[in-house]
Design a protein around this motif. Sequence first.
Motif, PDB file in Angstrom:
ATOM      1  N   THR A   2       0.866  -1.178   0.000  1.00 60.99           N
ATOM      2  CA  THR A   2       0.000   0.000   0.000  1.00 60.99           C
ATOM      3  C   THR A   2       0.903   1.228   0.000  1.00 60.99           C
ATOM      4  N   VAL A   3       0.489   2.242  -0.766  1.00 57.55           N
ATOM      5  CA  VAL A   3       1.344   3.433  -0.890  1.00 57.55           C
ATOM      6  C   VAL A   3       0.538   4.703  -0.637  1.00 57.55           C
ATOM      7  N   SER A   4       1.254   5.783  -0.375  1.00 58.12           N
ATOM      8  CA  SER A   4       0.628   7.082  -0.126  1.00 58.12           C
ATOM      9  C   SER A   4       0.099   7.679  -1.427  1.00 58.12           C
ATOM     10  N   GLY A   5      -1.022   8.398  -1.352  1.00 53.88           N
ATOM     11  CA  GLY A   5      -1.574   9.077  -2.526  1.00 53.88           C
ATOM     12  C   GLY A   5      -0.546  10.036  -3.106  1.00 53.88           C
ATOM     13  N   GLY A   6      -0.339   9.953  -4.415  1.00 58.30           N
ATOM     14  CA  GLY A   6       0.640  10.835  -5.059  1.00 58.30           C
ATOM     15  C   GLY A   6       1.957  10.147  -5.355  1.00 58.30           C
ATOM     16  N   GLY A  16       6.136   7.638   4.634  1.00 55.99           N
ATOM     17  CA  GLY A  16       6.904   7.415   3.414  1.00 55.99           C
ATOM     18  C   GLY A  16       5.962   7.143   2.265  1.00 55.99           C
ATOM     19  N   GLY A  17       6.533   6.917   1.077  1.00 54.72           N
ATOM     20  CA  GLY A  17       5.719   6.635  -0.098  1.00 54.72           C
ATOM     21  C   GLY A  17       5.141   5.241  -0.027  1.00 54.72           C
ATOM     22  N   SER A  24      -6.780   1.176   6.112  1.00 58.51           N
ATOM     23  CA  SER A  24      -7.237   2.456   5.586  1.00 58.51           C
ATOM     24  C   SER A  24      -6.349   3.597   6.071  1.00 58.51           C
ATOM     25  N   PHE A  25      -5.991   4.476   5.157  1.00 62.55           N
ATOM     26  CA  PHE A  25      -5.413   5.775   5.511  1.00 62.55           C
ATOM     27  C   PHE A  25      -5.708   6.724   4.354  1.00 62.55           C
ATOM     28  N   GLU A  26      -5.756   8.011   4.667  1.00 60.67           N
ATOM     29  CA  GLU A  26      -6.118   8.998   3.655  1.00 60.67           C
ATOM     30  C   GLU A  26      -5.187   8.890   2.449  1.00 60.67           C
ATOM     31  N   GLY A  27      -5.762   8.719   1.264  1.00 58.80           N
ATOM     32  CA  GLY A  27      -4.964   8.675   0.031  1.00 58.80           C
ATOM     33  C   GLY A  27      -4.416   7.299  -0.297  1.00 58.80           C
ATOM     34  N   MET A  28      -4.728   6.283   0.494  1.00 52.71           N
ATOM     35  CA  MET A  28      -4.134   4.944   0.277  1.00 52.71           C
ATOM     36  C   MET A  28      -4.364   4.430  -1.151  1.00 52.71           C
ATOM     37  N   ASN A  29      -3.307   3.904  -1.726  1.00 53.69           N
ATOM     38  CA  ASN A  29      -3.366   3.387  -3.097  1.00 53.69           C
ATOM     39  C   ASN A  29      -2.614   2.061  -3.129  1.00 53.69           C
ATOM     40  N   TYR A  30      -3.030   1.180  -4.021  1.00 54.20           N
ATOM     41  CA  TYR A  30      -2.277  -0.058  -4.237  1.00 54.20           C
ATOM     42  C   TYR A  30      -2.653  -0.619  -5.600  1.00 54.20           C
TER      43      TYR A  30
END
Length: 423
Positions: A339-343, A381-382, A409-415
């Motif tokens: 899982t990575v941070s949004g952006g 981190g990213g 879950s966290f704000e902006g989570m992407n995968y």
Amino acid sequence: MNILILGSGGREHTFAWKLAQSPQLSKLFVAPGNAGTAKIATNVPIGVNDFEAIKDFVINEKITMVVVGPEDPLVNGVHDYFLQDDALKDIAVIGPEKLGATLEGSKEFAKEFMMRHNIPTAQYKSFTENTVEDGFQFLEELNPPFVLKADGLAAGKGVVILNDLDDAKKELKAMLVDQKFGAASTTVVIEEFLDGIELSVFVLTDGLSYKVLPTAKDYKRIGEGDTGLNTGGMGAISPVPFADKAFMDKIEQRIVKPTVEGLKTDKMPYKGFIFIGLIKVGDDPKVIEYNVRMGDPETEVVLPRIQNDMVNLLKAVADQKLADIALQLDERTATTVMTVSGGYPGSYEKGKEITGIDSIEDSLVFHAGTKLVDGKVVTNGGRVMAITSFGEDFKKALDKSYRNVEKLSFEGMNYRKDLGFDL
Ligand code: AMP
Ligand code: GLY
């Protein structure tokens, strides 16, 4: 024994998790670590390149083994620093000395090593500012796509692949003359484009013998279908289904053996992991790159499949007794979803609270960019957190990882939701 791990990513959390299972371990420290390592070890606020602070800590805490996670301290000579210091020279360091680490620190050095030892890799030539015109001419002789590689460490960004000849010339000039990657692109390697599917093979060596560890495939691009920018890695699968016995035999005979023999012949002391990036061209393996450490997130699927006591295994490396050990592997498939941070891999925000970690079942949680703030786990981190699962095959393992990722879950989570799409 007391062990110090250097690093702070998912790779280092996985090493900590695996080492912590050994009855031989007394105290485990991670410098600087993350919120995941804080739960099973003691984090120490020391940077991986701060050799003096590492020295003081190692002496004060009676550390007898240092496991180096990332390439930076190895390329900077952390192992040599220990060997040259009377107070440190008997402490085991897992990771090659500076000369061996140059296999990752300089692409040209790695290419020369492969040529010298007949290890299959792409044809290449290297250029400097003084020979930039020769570089243009070489590009004209090649067919597109053009592969340009900054010689030195460039935080994973130093490889540029272009389809257009003029773009390739401009890029070569930007690297050599305008120092696009600083000192890392003082020399540029231009090489033949290899068309095929990639995989990674991990080797553990004590400089005399070696063990071939499980294979893995990572997914580097941010976007589904392998599109968009390169990342540190969005997930991994081990073993790689297409790496059958016949193909693995070729890898061992043509690449692993000559690599370990080459290290001996060239008098490059090496006690540690070799991460060989390969591409399957037709039915034949060719080397894309060497890394002198484990991969991240590949470690998150490779180490869980190793059943040996990790302290035993690493002690055998330090004592050059690896030949006496039989590797025991879990035959199941392991997959990890990052899982990575949004952006990310562009700019992103940190400090977002992560929820749902405790509701994960039947998977392993490896923290990457996380930290503890007031008892809460927040993003730092990213790449944030990797969820590793086992299954009979990669599809079943991935189902489990994805089911658990959905609980996080966290704000902006992407995968990436399409891992394994190409298998
Ligand atoms: P590296 O940093 O050397 O791993 O290169 C980054 C990525 O560029 C690799 O994972 C490959 O996908 C790609 N690459 C590097 N060299 C070649 C090549 N000669 N032919 C095709 N793709 C390459
Ligand atoms: N996942 C790629 C690397 O660790 O270099």
